[in-house]
Design a protein around this motif. Structure first.
Motif, PDB file in Angstrom:
ATOM      1  N   MET A   1      -4.477  -2.614  -2.051  1.00 47.62           N
ATOM      2  CA  MET A   1      -4.571  -1.076  -1.015  1.00 47.62           C
ATOM      3  C   MET A   1      -5.094   0.661  -1.310  1.00 47.62           C
ATOM      4  O   MET A   1      -4.416   1.160  -1.870  1.00 47.62           O
ATOM      5  CB  MET A   1      -3.143  -1.123  -0.469  1.00 47.62           C
ATOM      6  N   THR A   2      -5.514   1.185   0.019  1.00 45.54           N
ATOM      7  CA  THR A   2      -6.478   2.438  -1.011  1.00 45.54           C
ATOM      8  C   THR A   2      -5.171   3.312   0.343  1.00 45.54           C
ATOM      9  O   THR A   2      -5.455   2.539   1.307  1.00 45.54           O
ATOM     10  CB  THR A   2      -7.478   2.475  -0.719  1.00 45.54           C
ATOM     11  N   ALA A   7       0.239   9.640   1.379  1.00 47.64           N
ATOM     12  CA  ALA A   7       0.302   8.890   1.919  1.00 47.64           C
ATOM     13  C   ALA A   7       1.238   8.201   1.846  1.00 47.64           C
ATOM     14  O   ALA A   7       1.963   7.500   2.028  1.00 47.64           O
ATOM     15  CB  ALA A   7      -0.466   8.982   3.243  1.00 47.64           C
ATOM     16  N   MET A   8       0.551   7.509   0.208  1.00 42.33           N
ATOM     17  CA  MET A   8       0.743   6.364  -0.230  1.00 42.33           C
ATOM     18  C   MET A   8       2.356   6.634  -1.024  1.00 42.33           C
ATOM     19  O   MET A   8       3.303   5.749  -1.408  1.00 42.33           O
ATOM     20  CB  MET A   8       0.429   5.920  -1.284  1.00 42.33           C
ATOM     21  N   THR A   9       2.069   8.059  -1.753  1.00 43.67           N
ATOM     22  CA  THR A   9       3.745   8.291  -2.299  1.00 43.67           C
ATOM     23  C   THR A   9       4.578   8.209  -1.389  1.00 43.67           C
ATOM     24  O   THR A   9       5.458   7.700  -1.820  1.00 43.67           O
ATOM     25  CB  THR A   9       3.162   9.512  -3.141  1.00 43.67           C
ATOM     26  N   ALA A  10       4.388   8.821  -0.351  1.00 40.31           N
ATOM     27  CA  ALA A  10       4.967   8.724   0.787  1.00 40.31           C
ATOM     28  C   ALA A  10       5.813   7.117   0.833  1.00 40.31           C
ATOM     29  O   ALA A  10       7.308   6.618   1.449  1.00 40.31           O
ATOM     30  CB  ALA A  10       4.904   9.696   1.790  1.00 40.31           C
ATOM     31  N   LYS A  55       3.462   3.841   8.923  1.00 40.68           N
ATOM     32  CA  LYS A  55       2.789   5.416   7.774  1.00 40.68           C
ATOM     33  C   LYS A  55       1.535   4.779   7.254  1.00 40.68           C
ATOM     34  O   LYS A  55       1.125   5.241   7.084  1.00 40.68           O
ATOM     35  CB  LYS A  55       4.017   6.123   6.498  1.00 40.68           C
ATOM     36  N   ILE A  56       2.228   3.722   6.958  1.00 40.03           N
ATOM     37  CA  ILE A  56       0.798   2.927   6.500  1.00 40.03           C
ATOM     38  C   ILE A  56      -0.657   2.615   7.193  1.00 40.03           C
ATOM     39  O   ILE A  56      -1.686   2.726   7.274  1.00 40.03           O
ATOM     40  CB  ILE A  56       0.631   1.005   6.206  1.00 40.03           C
ATOM     41  N   VAL A  57       0.281   2.609   8.572  1.00 41.10           N
ATOM     42  CA  VAL A  57      -1.198   2.639   9.450  1.00 41.10           C
ATOM     43  C   VAL A  57      -1.608   3.298  10.106  1.00 41.10           C
ATOM     44  O   VAL A  57      -2.802   3.207  10.470  1.00 41.10           O
ATOM     45  CB  VAL A  57      -0.133   1.411  11.279  1.00 41.10           C
ATOM     46  N   LEU A  85       1.243  -4.548  16.984  1.00 44.22           N
ATOM     47  CA  LEU A  85       2.215  -5.448  17.369  1.00 44.22           C
ATOM     48  C   LEU A  85       3.211  -5.971  16.507  1.00 44.22           C
ATOM     49  O   LEU A  85       4.098  -6.181  16.779  1.00 44.22           O
ATOM     50  CB  LEU A  85       2.070  -6.590  18.345  1.00 44.22           C
ATOM     51  N   ALA A  86       2.860  -6.063  14.826  1.00 46.93           N
ATOM     52  CA  ALA A  86       3.551  -7.013  14.336  1.00 46.93           C
ATOM     53  C   ALA A  86       5.107  -5.263  13.589  1.00 46.93           C
ATOM     54  O   ALA A  86       6.046  -5.896  13.014  1.00 46.93           O
ATOM     55  CB  ALA A  86       2.989  -6.752  12.968  1.00 46.93           C
ATOM     56  N   LEU A  87       4.499  -4.054  13.695  1.00 47.74           N
ATOM     57  CA  LEU A  87       5.733  -3.549  13.564  1.00 47.74           C
ATOM     58  C   LEU A  87       7.008  -3.530  14.654  1.00 47.74           C
ATOM     59  O   LEU A  87       7.830  -3.281  14.086  1.00 47.74           O
ATOM     60  CB  LEU A  87       5.087  -1.953  12.889  1.00 47.74           C
TER      61      LEU A  87
END
Length: 88
Positions: A1-2, A7-10, A55-57, A85-87
Motif C-alpha cells: 500500500m502506498t 497519513a500512513m504514519t497516522a 484514513k486509508i480510504v 460500504l465495507a467500512l
C-alpha cells in the motif's frame, strides 16, 4: 500500500493503538472484568479500527481513482462504493 507518508504514519499509529486496546480487552475478559468495562474498551477498539480504515480510504482515494497504485486500473464507481460500504 502506498500513500502520503504522514497519513500512513497516522494509520499505523491508530492500528498499533487498537492492537494494544484489543490486548487489553482480551486480558479484561480473562480476568473476569465487568461486562460494562469490557464493552466500553471493545467499542474503543472498534472506533480506532474504523478511523484507520477511513484514513486509508481518504488518503488513498486519489490513487485509487487514478489507478496510481502501480499496474492496477482505476477503480470504478461501484468498486469505490463497495470500499466505503465495507467500512460502514
Amino acid at each position: 500500500m502506498t500513500g502520503d507518508e504522514e497519513a500512513m504514519t497516522a494509520v499505523l499509529n491508530r492500528l498499533r493503538r487498537a492492537q494494544g486496546q484489543l490486548s487489553g480487552v482480551i486480558a479484561m475478559i480473562e480476568a473476569g472484568r465487568d461486562c460494562k468495562d469490557v464493552v466500553t474498551q471493545l467499542a474503543a477498539v472498534s472506533r480506532a479500527l474504523d478511523r484507520a480504515g477511513f484514513k486509508i480510504v481518504a488518503s488513498g482515494m486519489r490513487q485509487c481513482i487514478n489507478g496510481a497504485d502501480g499496474d492496477q486500473a482505476p477503480l470504478t464507481e461501484a468498486e469505490l462504493e463497495k470500499l466505503f460500504l465495507a467500512l460502514a
